[in-house]
Design a protein around this motif. Sequence first.
Motif, PDB file in Angstrom:
ATOM      1  N   GLY A 106       0.800  -1.219   0.000  1.00 33.25           N
ATOM      2  CA  GLY A 106       0.000   0.000   0.000  1.00 33.25           C
ATOM      3  C   GLY A 106       0.827   1.259   0.000  1.00 33.25           C
ATOM      4  N   LEU A 107       2.091   1.178  -0.446  1.00 26.82           N
ATOM      5  CA  LEU A 107       2.989   2.318  -0.420  1.00 26.82           C
ATOM      6  C   LEU A 107       2.849   3.116  -1.699  1.00 26.82           C
ATOM      7  N   VAL A 195      20.003  -2.420   2.760  1.00 24.76           N
ATOM      8  CA  VAL A 195      18.760  -2.922   3.346  1.00 24.76           C
ATOM      9  C   VAL A 195      18.213  -4.076   2.509  1.00 24.76           C
ATOM     10  N   VAL A 196      18.248  -3.939   1.184  1.00 23.31           N
ATOM     11  CA  VAL A 196      17.725  -4.991   0.304  1.00 23.31           C
ATOM     12  C   VAL A 196      18.458  -6.310   0.526  1.00 23.31           C
ATOM     13  N   VAL A 197      19.780  -6.257   0.604  1.00 26.50           N
ATOM     14  CA  VAL A 197      20.560  -7.490   0.637  1.00 26.50           C
ATOM     15  C   VAL A 197      20.666  -8.085   2.038  1.00 26.50           C
ATOM     16  N   THR A 198      20.411  -7.306   3.079  1.00 26.70           N
ATOM     17  CA  THR A 198      20.581  -7.819   4.443  1.00 26.70           C
ATOM     18  C   THR A 198      19.271  -8.200   5.126  1.00 26.70           C
ATOM     19  N   ALA A 211       8.884  -8.224   2.765  1.00 23.22           N
ATOM     20  CA  ALA A 211       8.729  -8.246   1.312  1.00 23.22           C
ATOM     21  C   ALA A 211       8.412  -6.856   0.779  1.00 23.22           C
ATOM     22  N   GLY A 212       7.505  -6.133   1.450  1.00 29.35           N
ATOM     23  CA  GLY A 212       7.163  -4.794   0.986  1.00 29.35           C
ATOM     24  C   GLY A 212       8.319  -3.828   1.107  1.00 29.35           C
ATOM     25  N   ALA A 216      10.193  -1.999  -2.131  1.00 29.08           N
ATOM     26  CA  ALA A 216      10.230  -0.545  -2.246  1.00 29.08           C
ATOM     27  C   ALA A 216      11.664  -0.031  -2.321  1.00 29.08           C
ATOM     28  N   ALA A 217      12.545  -0.571  -1.461  1.00 33.32           N
ATOM     29  CA  ALA A 217      13.940  -0.127  -1.467  1.00 33.32           C
ATOM     30  C   ALA A 217      14.629  -0.514  -2.775  1.00 33.32           C
TER      31      ALA A 217
END
Length: 628
Positions: A106-107, A195-198, A211-212, A216-217
């Motif tokens: 919902g972002l 943030v995505v990879v960790t 997941a959201g 988004a990142a």
Amino acid sequence: MESAFSPPEAKRRRSDERPLAITCTPCRARKIKCDSAKPTCDNCGRNPAECIYPVKLKPGLRAGTGVDMARRIEQLEERIAGYEARLGAQEAGLASVAAWRAEVGGLALPLPTPAPAAFSFDLAPPSAPTPGLAALATISPAPSGASFRDPHVLPPDDVVRDLVALYYAHIAPWAPILPPQEDAPPWGIVVYAIVVVTLRLSDDPRIANKAGLKAAAKSHVLSHAIESTSIASVQALALLALDLIGSEQGPSSWGILALLTRSAVHLGLVAEDEGAGASAPRVPSNLTRASIIPPAHDWREDEARRRLFWLIFSLDRYACASTGWDFALPDFDIRRRLPSADSIWAGGEWHAAPLFQPVLHRGAHPHPEELSPMAYLVEAADLLGRAHSLQSRVVEHDSRDVESRKDMVLTLTAAARRWFASVPAIPGAMGLVIAGVYHATLLKLNAYYAFPALSNAPVEPYAATCAESAAALAALVADARALGFRQASSPLFIWSAWVAARVLFINAFLAHQAAPGEQFEAILDALREMAAYWSLANQYVKLLERAKRKWAAGTPANTDPNPSLPDAIHVLLDLRRTAYSAVGVTDATPHVSPPDVNLSHLPAWAVQPLLGDLHNWFDLPAGLFADQ
């Protein structure tokens, strides 16, 4: 004085007196060194009648050169058309990035707005046969910092700091491209990629929607990388690539690697900067390449750029070896120094590490203490790439060609062993990755010839090399478990373990054993545990467990030739199938009778109906793309 010969006779006499070639015809055909002895060279001593030295040809292009060039141009045009189609699909996906953000969690997130640029320009001709070109064809030279707008999608700052700490604790040891530093909000683009990879490593209850947040990142990093050009953007893309190769995603996502490698070329990361003491990049004298980014302002930044390139190089070699692609970063374009030791990187003085040279063309490093462990990962990736190049060459079923290929396999195997013997002890995850890639390379090289056609006896030294490397990888898996898979697992190490498991399975199956064995079980258990952090391992586990169940059901007990083995075993044994089609296949492989000729010089894979060709043996599993 008047010539004693008429013009035609004189012309024929001059032709007869032309010098002979220095290599005889049989040696030239076999591509071996000729000692030029007359009338018979040493290689042709057993059959002197075949030793013929042809007359040297006149200077100029050989007959058929124009046709060959036209054919190569057609092939390049076909490749360009393929790249354009792939990039068109990728650009369509990037155009809908706002819709992705609105759909996930919902972002509703704004796209980053690039700063106005004074001008734009084409970085390369439209006909350049390179992936990712359309995405980077027109690019602004404005600094990326001006185009970055924080969409505020990250969790609270204390959670972000914990995720950054996870990167330095568990990913930076085997991908050391970012120097330790104190980051603070507002967060830069690299932090979004961290943030995505960790997130896969975090069990923080404060993160409710992993997941959201990841989607988004990731979308923000991709859109920023497309709309701006900077080292930070490429660093962020490299971290996304690490996430990509360890996740269950489809072919469209591999555009990130294409974009990453082209960015490395366009930013000049392939060659040392003149100011750093290395030779200048090789460009035509009548063409001055546009400078996209300014030179590094200090030593730490210069070394960070160097390490970034070598990570991209390693990912390129891994991706090509596991998918069958051609290199995006050819060897002849690379003029980079190896990464320096962390202690030197932390200092402020400029340092010139040795220039990268292929292992086959150099001796031991004179001062290994000045090198980062990443330097040995680079060399391991180079050896893997050379094994991939060797196996990609099509060999006709001719005894001389097969023997020549065997000689090259033994030469590269010996060079790899000499290199590995000189590698210092490297603790932790980096040491595991280096050793894993090394042993997987030996397995790729030697498994093809370990079992001959029409015989159940293994051929040495290929079989012994396979047994040794498979056992070594089983031991490495035990070391990784002791270290903890949260820290020790990585996509390259997981792929190496998969290669060993598949070799162990096939060797045991061909030897009519009752089960794959303890080493196979140890690697399978480790892959199952590593899947908790890198979902790539889960696909390998599914393939291996399914084949193991079919084996346990009693299929090998039938000693008669069976062209209808269960599909689960076909996945591992029928090497004519690519890994992409290995999962979900229901049709049995048709039986193909070997031709009635002398096949003793061929490997078993070439004639046994269930084994096929080994060229695509070590690809990524098809399950990666099952949902695309």
